[in-house]
Design a protein around this motif. Structure first.
Motif, PDB file in Angstrom:
ATOM      1  N   ASN A  88       0.827  -1.196   0.000  1.00 47.43           N
ATOM      2  CA  ASN A  88       0.000   0.000   0.000  1.00 47.43           C
ATOM      3  C   ASN A  88       0.868   1.256   0.000  1.00 47.43           C
ATOM      4  O   ASN A  88       1.977   1.260   0.524  1.00 47.43           O
ATOM      5  N   VAL A  89       0.334   2.318  -0.574  1.00 48.20           N
ATOM      6  CA  VAL A  89       1.000   3.624  -0.572  1.00 48.20           C
ATOM      7  C   VAL A  89       0.016   4.629   0.007  1.00 48.20           C
ATOM      8  O   VAL A  89      -1.071   4.814  -0.542  1.00 48.20           O
ATOM      9  N   ALA A  90       0.383   5.263   1.121  1.00 45.62           N
ATOM     10  CA  ALA A  90      -0.546   6.158   1.802  1.00 45.62           C
ATOM     11  C   ALA A  90       0.161   7.437   2.220  1.00 45.62           C
ATOM     12  O   ALA A  90       1.231   7.389   2.840  1.00 45.62           O
ATOM     13  N   VAL A  91      -0.436   8.568   1.888  1.00 43.12           N
ATOM     14  CA  VAL A  91       0.066   9.875   2.302  1.00 43.12           C
ATOM     15  C   VAL A  91      -1.037  10.561   3.093  1.00 43.12           C
ATOM     16  O   VAL A  91      -2.185  10.645   2.632  1.00 43.12           O
ATOM     17  N   SER A  92      -0.696  11.055   4.270  1.00 43.60           N
ATOM     18  CA  SER A  92      -1.671  11.718   5.131  1.00 43.60           C
ATOM     19  C   SER A  92      -1.140  13.091   5.530  1.00 43.60           C
ATOM     20  O   SER A  92      -0.004  13.210   5.998  1.00 43.60           O
TER      21      SER A  92
ATOM     22  N   LEU B  90      -4.429   9.416  -0.735  1.00 41.09           N
ATOM     23  CA  LEU B  90      -3.949  10.731  -0.317  1.00 41.09           C
ATOM     24  C   LEU B  90      -5.059  11.359   0.509  1.00 41.09           C
ATOM     25  O   LEU B  90      -6.135  11.653  -0.015  1.00 41.09           O
ATOM     26  N   THR B  91      -4.820  11.527   1.801  1.00 39.05           N
ATOM     27  CA  THR B  91      -5.819  12.049   2.723  1.00 39.05           C
ATOM     28  C   THR B  91      -5.352  13.379   3.277  1.00 39.05           C
ATOM     29  O   THR B  91      -4.257  13.463   3.859  1.00 39.05           O
ATOM     30  N   VAL B  92      -6.163  14.399   3.087  1.00 43.04           N
ATOM     31  CA  VAL B  92      -5.827  15.742   3.550  1.00 43.04           C
ATOM     32  C   VAL B  92      -6.918  16.200   4.521  1.00 43.04           C
ATOM     33  O   VAL B  92      -8.067  16.385   4.113  1.00 43.04           O
ATOM     34  N   THR B  93      -6.574  16.353   5.778  1.00 45.88           N
ATOM     35  CA  THR B  93      -7.524  16.772   6.806  1.00 45.88           C
ATOM     36  C   THR B  93      -7.019  18.052   7.445  1.00 45.88           C
ATOM     37  O   THR B  93      -6.081  18.030   8.243  1.00 45.88           O
TER      38      THR B  93
ATOM     39  N   LYS C 247      -7.682   6.607  -3.986  1.00 44.19           N
ATOM     40  CA  LYS C 247      -8.611   7.557  -3.380  1.00 44.19           C
ATOM     41  C   LYS C 247      -7.904   8.833  -2.947  1.00 44.19           C
ATOM     42  O   LYS C 247      -6.788   8.794  -2.425  1.00 44.19           O
ATOM     43  N   ILE C 248      -8.596   9.943  -3.148  1.00 46.90           N
ATOM     44  CA  ILE C 248      -8.210  11.216  -2.560  1.00 46.90           C
ATOM     45  C   ILE C 248      -9.368  11.692  -1.695  1.00 46.90           C
ATOM     46  O   ILE C 248     -10.507  11.763  -2.162  1.00 46.90           O
ATOM     47  N   VAL C 249      -9.078  12.015  -0.440  1.00 48.40           N
ATOM     48  CA  VAL C 249     -10.079  12.530   0.478  1.00 48.40           C
ATOM     49  C   VAL C 249      -9.553  13.842   1.045  1.00 48.40           C
ATOM     50  O   VAL C 249      -8.488  13.878   1.674  1.00 48.40           O
ATOM     51  N   VAL C 250     -10.298  14.924   0.815  1.00 48.83           N
ATOM     52  CA  VAL C 250      -9.926  16.247   1.309  1.00 48.83           C
ATOM     53  C   VAL C 250     -11.040  16.755   2.201  1.00 48.83           C
ATOM     54  O   VAL C 250     -12.208  16.779   1.792  1.00 48.83           O
ATOM     55  N   SER C 251     -10.702  17.167   3.411  1.00 49.29           N
ATOM     56  CA  SER C 251     -11.724  17.692   4.313  1.00 49.29           C
ATOM     57  C   SER C 251     -11.125  18.789   5.174  1.00 49.29           C
ATOM     58  O   SER C 251      -9.929  18.801   5.463  1.00 49.29           O
TER      59      SER C 251
ATOM     60  N   SER D 291     -13.044  12.771  -3.004  1.00 45.98           N
ATOM     61  CA  SER D 291     -14.026  13.282  -2.063  1.00 45.98           C
ATOM     62  C   SER D 291     -13.522  14.580  -1.460  1.00 45.98           C
ATOM     63  O   SER D 291     -12.401  14.652  -0.964  1.00 45.98           O
ATOM     64  N   VAL D 292     -14.376  15.624  -1.522  1.00 45.72           N
ATOM     65  CA  VAL D 292     -14.013  16.936  -0.997  1.00 45.72           C
ATOM     66  C   VAL D 292     -15.145  17.430  -0.109  1.00 45.72           C
ATOM     67  O   VAL D 292     -16.305  17.412  -0.508  1.00 45.72           O
TER      68      VAL D 292
END
Length: 613
Positions: A372-376, A425-428, A461-465, A510-511
């Motif tokens: 897996n490749v995950a960036v937070s 890529l998860t941006v919180t 997946k890209i999740v931006v919140s 997802s934004v």
């Protein structure tokens, strides 16, 4: 000095100046000196003492110092000063290893500190005794597998007197917490036996036996070369090589590496090579030479190079790679590429950042299976990439050809199943900037004479919140591609008897929260085998935010005519074997949104634009 010296060849006995300096006069291109000391505290060169190597050869000279202590079997300390003429290559060997104390200083042409015995050949007419036939330095098996070389904080190693110099620390455990400056290359090698070859500043590092230490190499200090007119070597580099024997190993990488503060533009770019589980060939990780499994890299608080003088960072691991920017930031003044056979992660939090002055890629690949490749990014942290950002998990099965007939598949062989990992890529409540962004999970099955393997790709997946109305952070992906693809390998000369399944993962963007700030000349690509969702899912977004979701939509063959008809009330599902390449193109000039328009009212794109089957 704490002992006596016996010169085997190539030099005179030490001459003491009556105060604090021992001087050795070297009379040949190679010299061997055996030192015998008796120090219960393990002191070889105490603080305030100097050991000096002079030569009148006018050419590069090498001195091997073999040191034994009859009072202790552990590491010996150097807290004084070692110096040489600019062309001096000074080597020190002790079976228990070395500790360079906080007051220790080296001012030499080049340096080796090791706990591995260096091979010395018998005397021959005019031949070298310290190097092999290919100019290699041969490190034999460690007598003590727990021995180490340690450079303490405050220690200084300067190998800046001549171009193409080197510093090499070789032992089962290497700790570098001091300051090293070199006018060529530096190598930190964790092994119980190894071979080093240095050609024009480039290292070939072959590990013949790995280390049993759980860390292998810990770099927390500074290893740099000067960016000035006297540092013109074309192959500046730092090499960190950690190879485990039979256990898991995680090398620790932090501190500073690469170009020091620049004083002139007349310099050549360099590189930093981090290798966990691989050999190094011609200054690069040899991907075909995995010599230790389950070797990982832990990276944090790392600075590579200096502003305006690019130093590329290349990291490879037979295990995983973890980049931690939760307590300190990491800066790469150049491009960075990380490749692992296991999982890769980058975690940014607590107002820290990862900044890369070039491209940044994180790739997991290990034959038919990838991690897996995950960036937070969270907590007001930031990921800033001046070039392209690429996250990929790639699994590729082998095509099993017949060794005796390259035009045929191997009889009775079965195709490998290929499984790629998830990419996210998860941006919180954080910031991201890149000129382009690509997320890819790709699986290609192997082929055998009897069957094709199955292919399964993971999600992309890209999740931006962010809190509604938040303006403290921003996200700019540039040209964006999100793809999950599963396919079979191809061999034109023969087809397997039976086929296999191919299943791709979920693709989503997802934004939520924050504010919409349109950017110009950007596009989004989302790819996956589908049935494609009906266009009505995008219609409310286009109606409310025309500059964010404009009308232009195009597809690539073989489904161009089907994909480009947006908007229609409904769109026919594509065949399972087709791949839709969808594109939304931002207008160069479009309606501006109110700075108070909140994204909280925008439905998520997850599962509504493209959903894989």
């Amino acid at each position: 000095m704490q002992g006596t010296a016996t010169v085997q060849f190539g030099a005179s006995a030490p001459v003491f100046n009556g105060t604090n300096t021992d001087t050795i006069f070297v009379s040949a291109n190679e010299a061997l000196i055996d030192w015998a000391i008796n120090s219960p505290t393990g002191e070889f060169l105490p603080e305030g003492m100097t050991l000096r190597f002079n030569a009148d050869t006018g050419t590069p000279f090498t001195v091997l110092n073999r040191v034994t202590d009859t009072a202790t079997t552990g590491p010996l300390s150097i807290s004084g000063t070692v110096s040489s003429d600019p062309l001096g290559r000074i080597w020190f060997y002790n079976a228990g290893g070395w500790v360079v104390g906080s007051k220790g200083v080296f001012n030499v042409g080049s340096l080796i500190l090791t706990s591995l015995p260096i091979t010395v050949d018998p005397a021959t007419s005019g031949g070298t005794r310290l190097y092999g036939d290919k100019n290699e330095i041969r490190f034999g098996s460690a007598l003590d597998p727990k021995s180490s070389v340690s450079i303490q904080s405050g220690a200084q190693i300067n190998a800046t007197l001549f171009n193409s110099s080197y510093v090499a620390l070789v032992a089962p455990r290497v700790d570098q917490a001091g300051t090293i400056k070199v006018n060529g290359s530096a190598a930190f090698v964790a092994a119980e036996a190894a071979t080093l070859t240095i050609n024009n500043g480039l290292f070939d590092i072959v590990v013949d036996s790995g280390s049993a230490d759980d860390t292998g190499v810990s770099h927390t200090g500074s290893t740099t070369w000067a960016a000035n007119s006297s540092s013109t070597d074309s192959n500046h580099g730092v090499y960190l090589v950690a190879v485990p024997k039979n256990q898991a190993m995680t090398a620790i990488v932090s501190g500073r590496m690469g170009y020091d503060s620049a004083t002139t533009a007349a310099v050549v770019d360099g590189s930093v090579v981090l290798s966990a589980g691989y050999n190094v060939a011609s200054g690069r990780v040899d991907p075909n030479a995995v010599v230790g499994d389950d070797a990982s890299l832990a990276i944090s608080n790392l600075t590579i190079g200096s502003k305006g003088f690019a130093t590329s960072l290349l990291g490879s691991a037979s295990g995983g790679i973890a980049i931690d920017a939760t307590t300190a930031s990491t800066v790469v003044n150049g491009s960075a590429a990380f490749d692992a056979r296991g999982d890769l992660s980058a975690t940014i939090d607590n107002d820290r950042s990862i900044s890369v002055e070039g491209d940044l890629s994180l790739t997991s690949a290990n034959g038919a299976k990838a991690g897996n490749v995950a960036v937070s990014v969270a907590g007001d942290g930031g990921l800033f990439v001046s070039g392209g950002l690429s996250l990929a998990s790639t699994a590729t099965g082998a095509i099993q050809t017949d060794p005796s007939n390259g035009d045929a598949l191997l009889p009775d062989s079965l195709g490998d199943d290929a499984v790629a990992g998830n990419v996210s890529l998860t941006v919180t409540n954080g910031s991201v900037f890149a000129t382009s962004t690509s997320l890819l999970s790709d699986a290609t099955s192997g082929l055998g004479a009897l069957s094709t393997g199955s292919a399964t790709s993971g999600s992309a997946k890209i999740v931006v919140s962010a809190p509604a109305g938040s303006t403290s952070n921003s996200v700019s992906f540039g040209d964006l591609t999100i793809s999950s693809a599963a396919s079979h390998g191809f061999f034109s000369r023969q087809q397997p008897v039976s086929g296999g399944n191919a299943t791709s993962g979920e693709v989503s963007l997802s934004v939520s929260g924050g504010l919409i700030r349109p950017v110009h000349s950007r596009f989004i690509r989302m790819r996956s085998p589908i049935p494609l969702a009906t266009s009505r899912h995008l219609m409310p977004l286009r109606a409310q935010y025309p500059s964010v979701f404009p009308i232009s939509r195009r597809g690539s063959r073989p489904v161009r005519s089907t994909c480009r008809t947006m908007p229609r009330p409904a769109m026919a599902a594509l065949s399972r074997s087709a791949t839709c390449h969808c594109r939304w193109t931002m207008p160069m000039q479009g309606p501006r949104l109110s700075p108070t328009t909140a994204l909280s009212s925008v439905p998520s794109l997850s599962d509504r634009v493209l959903t894989a089957i």
